[in-house]
Design a protein around this motif. Sequence first.
Motif, PDB file in Angstrom:
ATOM      1  N   ASN A   1       0.820  -1.231   0.000  1.00  0.00           N
ATOM      2  CA  ASN A   1       0.000   0.000   0.000  1.00  0.00           C
ATOM      3  C   ASN A   1       0.843   1.266   0.000  1.00  0.00           C
ATOM      4  OD1 ASN A   1      -2.603  -1.159   0.017  1.00  0.00           O
ATOM      5  ND2 ASN A   1      -2.434  -1.567   2.216  1.00  0.00           N
ATOM      6  N   LEU A   2       2.040   1.177   0.582  1.00  0.00           N
ATOM      7  CA  LEU A   2       2.990   2.301   0.570  1.00  0.00           C
ATOM      8  C   LEU A   2       4.347   1.755   0.984  1.00  0.00           C
ATOM      9  CD1 LEU A   2       2.640   5.381  -0.081  1.00  0.00           C
ATOM     10  CD2 LEU A   2       2.933   5.806   2.343  1.00  0.00           C
TER      11      LEU A   2
ATOM     12  N   GLN B   1       6.444   3.235   3.464  1.00  0.00           N
ATOM     13  CA  GLN B   1       6.943   3.943   4.651  1.00  0.00           C
ATOM     14  C   GLN B   1       5.815   4.064   5.681  1.00  0.00           C
ATOM     15  OE1 GLN B   1       7.064   8.130   3.958  1.00  0.00           O
ATOM     16  NE2 GLN B   1       8.789   8.551   5.300  1.00  0.00           N
ATOM     17  N   CYS B   2       6.070   3.653   6.942  1.00  0.00           N
ATOM     18  CA  CYS B   2       5.042   3.812   7.996  1.00  0.00           C
ATOM     19  C   CYS B   2       4.601   5.269   8.077  1.00  0.00           C
ATOM     20  CB  CYS B   2       5.571   3.421   9.374  1.00  0.00           C
ATOM     21  SG  CYS B   2       6.173   1.739   9.590  1.00  0.00           S
TER      22      CYS B   2
ATOM     23  N   VAL C   1      -5.334   8.860   2.851  1.00  0.00           N
ATOM     24  CA  VAL C   1      -4.675   7.575   2.662  1.00  0.00           C
ATOM     25  C   VAL C   1      -5.704   6.499   2.985  1.00  0.00           C
ATOM     26  CG1 VAL C   1      -3.078   5.999   3.821  1.00  0.00           C
ATOM     27  CG2 VAL C   1      -2.311   8.292   3.212  1.00  0.00           C
TER      28      VAL C   1
ATOM     29  N   ARG D   1     -10.285  -3.283   2.073  1.00  0.00           N
ATOM     30  CA  ARG D   1     -10.594  -4.669   2.447  1.00  0.00           C
ATOM     31  C   ARG D   1     -11.733  -5.161   1.575  1.00  0.00           C
ATOM     32  NH1 ARG D   1      -8.763  -6.207   7.927  1.00  0.00           N
ATOM     33  NH2 ARG D   1      -7.567  -4.434   8.701  1.00  0.00           N
TER      34      ARG D   1
ATOM     35  N   THR E   1      -5.069   5.318  11.797  1.00  0.00           N
ATOM     36  CA  THR E   1      -5.345   5.914  13.111  1.00  0.00           C
ATOM     37  C   THR E   1      -4.017   6.422  13.674  1.00  0.00           C
ATOM     38  OG1 THR E   1      -5.171   3.660  13.936  1.00  0.00           O
ATOM     39  CG2 THR E   1      -7.379   4.562  13.697  1.00  0.00           C
TER      40      THR E   1
ATOM     41  N   THR F   1      -0.873   7.076  16.180  1.00  0.00           N
ATOM     42  CA  THR F   1      -0.205   6.143  17.102  1.00  0.00           C
ATOM     43  C   THR F   1       0.415   6.843  18.317  1.00  0.00           C
ATOM     44  OG1 THR F   1       1.981   6.228  16.031  1.00  0.00           O
ATOM     45  CG2 THR F   1       0.376   4.708  15.090  1.00  0.00           C
TER      46      THR F   1
ATOM     47  N   LEU G   1       0.486   5.574  22.473  1.00  0.00           N
ATOM     48  CA  LEU G   1      -0.116   4.242  22.558  1.00  0.00           C
ATOM     49  C   LEU G   1       0.562   3.313  23.565  1.00  0.00           C
ATOM     50  CD1 LEU G   1      -1.348   3.465  18.927  1.00  0.00           C
ATOM     51  CD2 LEU G   1      -2.488   4.646  20.818  1.00  0.00           C
TER      52      LEU G   1
ATOM     53  N   GLN H   1      -9.205  -4.568  17.136  1.00  0.00           N
ATOM     54  CA  GLN H   1      -8.977  -5.959  16.770  1.00  0.00           C
ATOM     55  C   GLN H   1      -7.593  -6.468  17.135  1.00  0.00           C
ATOM     56  OE1 GLN H   1      -9.241  -3.392  14.575  1.00  0.00           O
ATOM     57  NE2 GLN H   1      -7.794  -3.552  12.887  1.00  0.00           N
TER      58      GLN H   1
ATOM     59  N   LEU I   1       1.196  -3.282  20.270  1.00  0.00           N
ATOM     60  CA  LEU I   1       1.913  -2.488  19.269  1.00  0.00           C
ATOM     61  C   LEU I   1       2.867  -3.361  18.469  1.00  0.00           C
ATOM     62  CD1 LEU I   1       2.520   0.689  21.407  1.00  0.00           C
ATOM     63  CD2 LEU I   1       0.828   0.353  19.593  1.00  0.00           C
TER      64      LEU I   1
ATOM     65  N   SER J   1       2.693  -3.770  14.534  1.00  0.00           N
ATOM     66  CA  SER J   1       3.866  -3.466  13.716  1.00  0.00           C
ATOM     67  C   SER J   1       4.196  -4.621  12.782  1.00  0.00           C
ATOM     68  CB  SER J   1       5.079  -3.183  14.614  1.00  0.00           C
ATOM     69  OG  SER J   1       4.833  -2.059  15.416  1.00  0.00           O
TER      70      SER J   1
ATOM     71  N   MET K   1       3.400  -2.955   3.592  1.00  0.00           N
ATOM     72  CA  MET K   1       4.603  -2.793   2.776  1.00  0.00           C
ATOM     73  C   MET K   1       5.098  -4.091   2.134  1.00  0.00           C
ATOM     74  SD  MET K   1       6.843  -0.005   4.762  1.00  0.00           S
ATOM     75  CE  MET K   1       6.603   0.075   6.507  1.00  0.00           C
TER      76      MET K   1
HETATM   77  C1  HEC Z   1      -0.742   2.421   3.547  1.00  0.00           C
HETATM   78  C2  HEC Z   1      -0.888   3.154   4.758  1.00  0.00           C
HETATM   79  C3  HEC Z   1      -0.275   2.607   6.020  1.00  0.00           C
HETATM   80  C4  HEC Z   1       1.038   2.279   6.248  1.00  0.00           C
HETATM   81  C5  HEC Z   1       2.190   2.278   5.283  1.00  0.00           C
HETATM   82  C6  HEC Z   1       1.107   1.905   7.632  1.00  0.00           C
HETATM   83  N1  HEC Z   1      -0.115   2.002   8.232  1.00  0.00           N
HETATM   84 FE1  HEC Z   1      -0.543   1.753  10.194  1.00  0.00          FE
HETATM   85  N2  HEC Z   1      -2.498   2.013   9.824  1.00  0.00           N
HETATM   86  C7  HEC Z   1      -3.044   2.197   8.572  1.00  0.00           C
HETATM   87  C8  HEC Z   1      -4.472   2.005   8.626  1.00  0.00           C
HETATM   88  C9  HEC Z   1      -5.430   2.101   7.467  1.00  0.00           C
HETATM   89  C10 HEC Z   1      -4.791   1.712   9.972  1.00  0.00           C
HETATM   90  C11 HEC Z   1      -6.153   1.327  10.543  1.00  0.00           C
HETATM   91  C12 HEC Z   1      -6.258  -0.184  10.330  1.00  0.00           C
HETATM   92  C13 HEC Z   1      -7.537  -0.807  10.832  1.00  0.00           C
HETATM   93  O1  HEC Z   1      -7.812  -0.663  12.025  1.00  0.00           O
HETATM   94  O2  HEC Z   1      -8.212  -1.445  10.041  1.00  0.00           O
HETATM   95  C14 HEC Z   1      -3.524   1.738  10.696  1.00  0.00           C
HETATM   96  C15 HEC Z   1      -3.408   1.545  12.057  1.00  0.00           C
HETATM   97  C16 HEC Z   1      -2.212   1.404  12.733  1.00  0.00           C
HETATM   98  C17 HEC Z   1      -2.086   1.201  14.155  1.00  0.00           C
HETATM   99  C18 HEC Z   1      -3.221   1.163  15.171  1.00  0.00           C
HETATM  100  C19 HEC Z   1      -3.296   2.434  15.998  1.00  0.00           C
HETATM  101  C20 HEC Z   1      -4.509   2.517  16.900  1.00  0.00           C
HETATM  102  O3  HEC Z   1      -5.081   3.588  17.013  1.00  0.00           O
HETATM  103  O4  HEC Z   1      -4.951   1.525  17.449  1.00  0.00           O
HETATM  104  C21 HEC Z   1      -0.748   1.030  14.412  1.00  0.00           C
HETATM  105  C22 HEC Z   1      -0.136   0.746  15.748  1.00  0.00           C
HETATM  106  C23 HEC Z   1      -0.050   1.141  13.151  1.00  0.00           C
HETATM  107  N3  HEC Z   1      -0.969   1.384  12.151  1.00  0.00           N
HETATM  108  C24 HEC Z   1       1.324   1.012  12.979  1.00  0.00           C
HETATM  109  C25 HEC Z   1       1.958   1.036  11.748  1.00  0.00           C
HETATM  110  C26 HEC Z   1       3.367   0.748  11.554  1.00  0.00           C
HETATM  111  C27 HEC Z   1       4.331   0.381  12.641  1.00  0.00           C
HETATM  112  C28 HEC Z   1       3.626   0.864  10.224  1.00  0.00           C
HETATM  113  C29 HEC Z   1       4.901   0.579   9.482  1.00  0.00           C
HETATM  114  C30 HEC Z   1       5.407  -0.763   9.636  1.00  0.00           C
HETATM  115  C31 HEC Z   1       2.381   1.242   9.598  1.00  0.00           C
HETATM  116  N4  HEC Z   1       1.386   1.319  10.546  1.00  0.00           N
HETATM  117  C32 HEC Z   1       2.265   1.482   8.239  1.00  0.00           C
HETATM  118  C33 HEC Z   1      -2.359   2.543   7.426  1.00  0.00           C
HETATM  119  C34 HEC Z   1      -1.003   2.397   7.266  1.00  0.00           C
END
Ligand code: HEC
Length: 487
Positions: A101-102, A104-105, A147, A151, A201, A203, A206, A254, A258, A262, A270
């Motif tokens: 999807n991308l 970079q976090c 962004v 699903r 969402t 972070t 957290l 769900q 952390l 991750s 990624m």
């Molecule tokens: C393409 C966009 C994208 C990238 C890249 C991405 N995330 Fe996310 N992240 C999301 C989305 C969308 C959600 C919500 C997912 C859900 O709950 O269905 C999310 C939710 C989260 C949450 C939950 C936070 C909470 O409020 O409970 C964490 C923790 C998180 N991501 C960590 C990471 C980390 C660490 C990385 C890199 C390894 C990362 N994300 C990369 C889109 C992304």
Amino acid sequence: MSRDRSSYSALLASFAFAVGAFALSGPASAQQDPGVRGGPPGAGGPLPNLITCGVNPGCGQAFFTAAQVFFTSVFSVTGGIDDGAALGVTNGGPGLGPRFNLNQCAGCHAQPAAGGTSPRVNPQVAIATLHGANNVVPPFITKNGPVREARFVLNPDGTPDGQVHELYVISGRSDAPGCDIEQEDFPAAIAANNVIYRIPTPTFGLGLVEGISDLNLVTAFNSNQALKSQLGVSGHFNINPDDGTITRFGWKAQEKSLLMFSGQAYLVEMGVTNELFPNKRDNETTPSCQFNVLPEDMTIFGTQDPVSPPTGSTASDFSTGIVNFSTFMRLSAPPTPVTSASASAVRGSVVFNNIGCQACHVTQQQTAVNGLAFLNSSSNCPPTPAGSSASCEVTLNPYSDFAVHNMGYGLADRVTQGVANGQEFRSAPLWGIGQRIFFLHDGRTTDLVQAILDHASPQSEANAVINNYNLLPPQSKQDLLDFLRSL
Ligand code: HEC
Ligand code: HEC
């Protein structure tokens, strides 16, 4: 079960007095969302009071700083392309794809600082064709839209799917020679009404959310039971089937921790395999698209410092990417509200409580009594004589009960995760909402007023509260919006 609107009237009568006082002051003009709060990002830094380690008193802060670099670093297929340089960040290394999807976090978790939510300009447009890739940008991804991850609701055979289907493939990229898998057919899935969306969402803070004991979550949940039953609000926690404890991360609460998030995000967003998720999602089906030994993110076996130059944190240098990502989020401070709230925002906090928003968006939570290992114990948890109760709790203001609630047909996404069904969502934590651009799980609006109104639809537990909101005088509505933008 839909609710009888006439039963709200008695309840509303009791609120009418409370809000009536505000109606006298202020104009009767239409209320509006004041918009994203300007000024410095009130988020993105470390918790104050991080752990100190003997000869290395800065160890907590150093690990945070090094872990933040991981969170912002940019990945490519084999690690040979340094896409971070243009952004002024580090080359993350190999592992991107075959589907992703991308790269970079922090590309998705960006606003108002690394770790946050969807930025104003969506990086998922430019990446579609980066380095020769020939992905088509799906219709739900736009330059100025949120962004999104997608699903699918059902599998082709009609059984529930619910999984993330990545937007893009690495085919055509200069670092993926010979890979020729095809992108998912999103237009067809959209035509079949089979796609739902989720936005990132934030972070921030957290680690404190991880640190809330299940008992404290249950106590906070039960403490407003009378209010909830008056308002027709119920809800329940999502539960981890492995150990029976409360899960709390993600739109449907769900995910357990952390580290789990991750590991999953690294693979699903990624494509990077790691010690929690060691297999590519389509490992055997696309041999021509596999370029690295797995898992791509792995504990350093050697004794030598693996990073050149060293980051300044030995703990970070020897930890995996997923440990670094979770450490960055765990040690990050919660978003801070404005330092001096306007009179309207102060009144709005009263309105928030009076009309019942806090039935779900519970203002305050507390971490477990035995303290948090990553905080400096001497100031956070004063040593006490054996047998006496130490006071180690941290109080936080996430504005969430971390439970899931039935939000009705209007917000339903038809996807079940754990024990949260297709209409249930976690009460979105509202801390930091003042600096967020997009709202609700699919990012359908940038307008706080719309976000509030969208809580109401047949079967939503929030209907009575939103009815209370609708009956507010204009000035009280404005006060509530000003309060939310002060967070
Ligand atoms: C393409 C966009 C994208 C990238 C890249 C991405 N995330 Fe996310 N992240 C999301 C989305 C969308 C959600 C919500 C997912 C859900 O709950 O269905 C999310 C939710 C989260 C949450 C939950 C936070 C909470 O409020 O409970 C964490 C923790 C998180 N991501 C960590 C990471 C980390 C660490 C990385 C890199 C390894 C990362 N994300 C990369 C889109 C992304
Ligand atoms: C029945 C529980 C419940 C009540 C009552 C409730 N909310 Fe929510 N709220 C939620 C849930 C669940 C979400 C996430 C819904 C989604 O994204 O589909 C949410 C989302 C939000 C969001 C968007 C947050 C984001 O991150 O996108 C805002 C703003 C908000 N609520 C404000 C309010 C206000 C103001 C009130 C009172 C008028 C209120 N809520 C009452 C459960 C509730």
